[in-house]
Design a protein around this motif. Structure first.
Motif, mmCIF file in Angstrom:
data_model
loop_
_atom_site.group_PDB
_atom_site.id
_atom_site.type_symbol
_atom_site.label_atom_id
_atom_site.label_comp_id
_atom_site.label_asym_id
_atom_site.label_seq_id
_atom_site.Cartn_x
_atom_site.Cartn_y
_atom_site.Cartn_z
ATOM 1 N N LEU A 5 0.829 -1.193 0.000
ATOM 2 C CA LEU A 5 0.000 0.000 0.000
ATOM 3 C C LEU A 5 0.872 1.255 0.000
ATOM 4 C CD1 LEU A 5 -2.700 -1.087 2.596
ATOM 5 C CD2 LEU A 5 -2.839 -1.162 0.120
ATOM 6 N N ASP A 6 0.566 2.162 -0.892
ATOM 7 C CA ASP A 6 1.247 3.447 -0.966
ATOM 8 C C ASP A 6 0.266 4.550 -0.582
ATOM 9 O OD1 ASP A 6 3.527 2.256 -2.035
ATOM 10 O OD2 ASP A 6 2.751 2.420 -4.069
ATOM 11 N N VAL A 7 0.782 5.579 0.067
ATOM 12 C CA VAL A 7 -0.024 6.763 0.387
ATOM 13 C C VAL A 7 0.711 7.983 -0.145
ATOM 14 C CG1 VAL A 7 -1.086 8.151 2.190
ATOM 15 C CG2 VAL A 7 -0.905 5.675 2.474
ATOM 16 N N THR A 8 0.029 8.791 -0.878
ATOM 17 C CA THR A 8 0.611 10.059 -1.321
ATOM 18 C C THR A 8 -0.262 11.201 -0.816
ATOM 19 O OG1 THR A 8 -0.578 10.177 -3.425
ATOM 20 C CG2 THR A 8 1.500 8.973 -3.410
ATOM 21 N N LYS A 9 0.421 12.295 -0.407
ATOM 22 C CA LYS A 9 -0.303 13.483 0.053
ATOM 23 C C LYS A 9 0.395 14.701 -0.542
ATOM 24 C CE LYS A 9 -2.076 15.893 4.099
ATOM 25 N NZ LYS A 9 -2.345 15.790 5.545
ATOM 26 N N THR A 27 -5.661 23.078 0.074
ATOM 27 C CA THR A 27 -6.351 21.841 -0.303
ATOM 28 C C THR A 27 -5.328 20.735 -0.513
ATOM 29 O OG1 THR A 27 -8.143 23.042 -1.380
ATOM 30 C CG2 THR A 27 -7.866 20.732 -1.973
ATOM 31 N N TYR A 28 -5.549 19.602 0.163
ATOM 32 C CA TYR A 28 -4.691 18.437 0.029
ATOM 33 C C TYR A 28 -5.392 17.385 -0.834
ATOM 34 C CZ TYR A 28 -2.094 20.211 4.049
ATOM 35 O OH TYR A 28 -1.351 20.984 4.898
ATOM 36 N N THR A 29 -4.593 16.686 -1.610
ATOM 37 C CA THR A 29 -5.066 15.488 -2.313
ATOM 38 C C THR A 29 -4.380 14.289 -1.678
ATOM 39 O OG1 THR A 29 -5.368 16.688 -4.390
ATOM 40 C CG2 THR A 29 -5.222 14.291 -4.514
ATOM 41 N N VAL A 30 -5.172 13.395 -1.105
ATOM 42 C CA VAL A 30 -4.643 12.219 -0.418
ATOM 43 C C VAL A 30 -5.075 10.978 -1.197
ATOM 44 C CG1 VAL A 30 -4.501 10.971 1.758
ATOM 45 C CG2 VAL A 30 -4.908 13.439 1.762
ATOM 46 N N THR A 31 -4.109 10.193 -1.687
ATOM 47 C CA THR A 31 -4.408 9.019 -2.507
ATOM 48 C C THR A 31 -3.872 7.761 -1.831
ATOM 49 O OG1 THR A 31 -4.303 10.317 -4.546
ATOM 50 C CG2 THR A 31 -4.127 7.931 -4.767
ATOM 51 N N PHE A 32 -4.739 6.782 -1.702
ATOM 52 C CA PHE A 32 -4.378 5.478 -1.148
ATOM 53 C C PHE A 32 -4.284 4.498 -2.319
ATOM 54 C CE2 PHE A 32 -6.619 7.912 2.022
ATOM 55 C CZ PHE A 32 -5.828 7.771 3.148
ATOM 56 N N VAL A 33 -3.082 3.965 -2.568
ATOM 57 C CA VAL A 33 -2.808 3.127 -3.735
ATOM 58 C C VAL A 33 -2.450 1.717 -3.288
ATOM 59 C CG1 VAL A 33 -1.388 2.847 -5.800
ATOM 60 C CG2 VAL A 33 -1.903 5.144 -4.945
#
Length: 660
Positions: free
Chosen positions: A559-563, A577-583
């Motif tokens: 699992l990767d998390v990008t913010k 504004t944050y973009t948080v993606t769970f990959v």
């Protein structure tokens, strides 16, 4: 003033945390907690492990089968054309997230010359003359356009219709291999090309309440038992059994009233290939030469599945379905009067069928007119090239020659069935129980003594691939060829034995007790002379029973998390504004993973959008009313997060304080 930056952390394991160590966000924590998953894997395609975890007791046929219909499926394809679900298999249809096995069942070219060159051009005396010894080999396949046995795991991205979407380990997420479906025309070196798509149930733990078997191969689907479990498969005293469910035996033409057979006293042993009705002269001559077995290079016109004989309506081998040449791994048939059928092959070569009736009016060479054995990996110069990435079913035995006897001979002499393919992927095998892939025995005329005819060759052992972590030590694995049948009269050809099958297993799982013998040949009946093999031979032991160290038995969640945001500094009272993606970049689905984004003092945030990825398999967002839980200690469960998918949240924040 807050100073902001981007950060990416890779998360591995079951309870996973990544801390974004920005100066301004030192107390801002993102956490992803994955559901515990553990799946043994042969390739990095794991679909949705545990998808059928509610089903723990299994028996019978657990796989669903779909025949392939596309003339061509290029490597890298993400859509596979299929027919309707096969009758007799499991009725559960393919749905998105299912694990699939795609396998090319048939697809090999042969040399169809009427000589010792038949099969793959490896014969005696330059293939120009007839040899009276069994060292003259007329069988096998060419190395060109050889697709049979290629297979792979894929994940279904759509439900089954006239096609199914797939995500595989090939280029661009498509198939690794090319596949093909085409019926034989009898006009070229090609026989049948056929592939199928098999739905593989995905268990957490499963216990058998009866034997597991596949749908028997029907010419377009079946013959494969594929099983996956995250944890243990408890055999509980039962067996995984694909015996006699593979390629079918050759048929026999029963025609009444029976007239005297027309025998060619010079060339009676020289028929390697012939179409139905083309051998000898009428009346009766069309009955000389029975039907070859079924194998990777095609299907004869008449086949026997162990219960009933079927007429496919197609003379499915180039040059014809009859006579003694052995197409690829299928057994050749008995030539002329009362010659026995050859056994099918796989890891070991099939045995030759026995000779025909030998009286003073016929030359000695007529004794050696039995069908050749199907090709096996044990034969020097073969082109099978079998491996863990090329799995084939055992070849069917060739039919014995039937020429008379009235209704007493209306049954028997059909070839025996080969065994199927078994693929097991699990953490462990537990409990007592065996893995069985034995070839079927040949058949004899039904009334010994009053029915004076030949017998058939046996089917070859199948293929077992056990990609498991533990549980094989001492476990019985049988992949032996079947027994050739005994004929009904002295100096009438008995059947050849089937060749041994193939076993691949993970070297770390323990050493199983493997039996991969060639089957025994039949004998003639001592009505005139003493019992003998009458030129029939046994099948040979398999050359391929081996442990493999390259099996990938870890298919873990990654699992990767990008913010990220688009600014480097924000004044108090401002917004960002944050973009948080769970990959999920791993090979295992992470459905139910819990995501958290704990905000720091000085930020007041809300979640105002969520977007799931749609390729290769759609992920899904939770209900909108639940989105605020992303910013709480309890976190937010992501309902569907397949392999190679992602879910992206947009988080809007007011900056209420200044600081570093």
């Amino acid at each position: 003033m807050f100073k902001l930056s981007s950060s990416i952390d890779r998360l591995l394991g079951y309870a996973l945390a990544a801390v974004f160590k920005n100066a301004a966000l030192r107390s801002h924590l993102l956490v992803v907690v994955a559901l515990a998953t553990s799946a043994a894997a042969l390739a990095q395609v794991c679909a949705t492990p545990g998808k059928e975890s509610a089903t723990t007791s299994i028996a019978g046929v657990v796989n669903s089968y779909y025949p392939g219909t596309a003339a061509s499926v290029p490597a890298g394809s993400q859509t596979i054309a299929i027919g309707s679900i096969a009758a007799g298999g499991n009725t559960t249809p393919i749905a998105a997230g299912d694990l699939l096995v795609i396998m090319q069942m048939q697809g090999a070219q042969i040399n169809s010359s009427n000589s010792d060159c038949y099969g793959d051009s490896v014969g005696a005396a330059g293939c120009a003359t007839r040899s009276t010894t069994t060292s003259s080999y007329a069988g096998g396949n060419l190395a060109s356009n050889y697709l049979a046995g290629n297979w792979e795991y894929c994940t279904a991205t759509t439900a089954a219709g006239t096609s199914v979407g797939v995500a595989c380990a090939g280029a661009g997420g498509g198939t690794v291999n090319a596949y093909r479906s085409a019926a034989s025309t009898g006009a070229s070196s090609d026989g049948n090309y056929s592939y199928q798509v098999v739905r593989v149930p995905q268990y957490t733990n499963a216990a058998l309440t009866g034997n597991l078997t596949p749908l028997a191969w029907n010419g377009s689907a079946g013959g494969v038992l594929a099983l996956q479990a995250n944890g243990a498969v408890n055999l509980a005293g039962f067996n995984l059994n694909v015996s006699a469910s593979g390629f079918r035996g050759g048929g026999v033409n029963f025609t009444a009233p029976y007239g005297p057979s027309v025998i060619d006293p010079v060339n009676g042993s020289s028929f390697y290939v012939a179409p139905a009705g083309a051998i000898g002269a009428a009346p009766g001559g069309e009955r000389e030469g029975s039907f070859k077995g079924e194998g990777i290079a095609g299907t004869p016109q008449l086949v026997y599945n162990g219960t009933v004989q079927s007429n496919t309506g197609i003379d499915g081998y180039t040059g014809g379905s009859r006579s003694r040449g052995a197409p690829a791994n299928a057994g050749g048939a008995g030539n002329n009067q009362n010659a026995g059928g050859g056994g099918g092959g796989n890891g070991g070569q099939g045995g030759q069928g026995g000779g025909g009736w030998n009286d003073v009016s016929r030359p000695t060479t007529f004794q050696d007119s039995g069908g050749f054995g199907g090709d096996g990996a044990s034969r020097v110069g073969n082109n099978l090239n079998l491996s863990a990435s090329r799995l084939i079913m055992g070849g069917g035995g060739g039919g014995g020659h039937v020429d008379g006897g009235g209704t007493n001979c209306d049954l028997g002499a059909w070839g025996g069935n080969g065994a199927g393919v078994m693929i097991i992927r699990a953490a462990t095998l537990a409990g007592a129980g065996s893995l069985l892939a034995n070839g079927g025995n040949g058949f004899a005329p039904n009334t010994a003594g009053s029915c004076t005819d030949a017998a058939s060759g046996a089917g070859a052992g199948g293929t077992v691939l056990a990609a498991v972590n533990t549980g094989l030590s001492g476990r019985t694995v049988n992949v032996s060829g079947g027994a050739g049948a005994t004929s009904s009269y002295s100096q009438h050809g008995p059947g050849g034995g089937g060749g041994g099958g193939v076993v691949y297993y993970n070297s770390g799982a323990g050493t199983p007790s493997i039996t991969a013998n060639g089957g025994p040949n039949g004998l003639d009946t001592p009505t005139i002379t003493a019992t003998s093999a009458w030129f029939a031979t046994t099948g040979t032991v398999s050359a391929l029973t081996t442990s493999i160290t390259s099996f990938n038995t870890a298919c873990s969640t990654v699992l990767d998390v990008t913010k990220t945001d688009a600014v480097t500094a924000v004044q108090a009272g401002g917004t960002t504004t944050y973009t948080v993606t769970f990959v999920n970049s791993g090979a295992t689905a992470a459905d139910g993973a819990v995501a958290k984004d704990l905000t720091s003092p000085g930020l007041s945030c809300t979640v105002f959008s969520c977007a799931p990825s749609l390729l290769p398999i759609p992920a899904s967002c939770p209900a909108a009313a639940s989105w605020p839980n992303l910013l709480t200690a309890a976190g937010l469960a992501l309902p569907v997060l397949p392999s190679k998918s992602s879910v992206t949240f947009v988080v809007a924040c007011n900056v209420t304080a200044t600081g570093q």
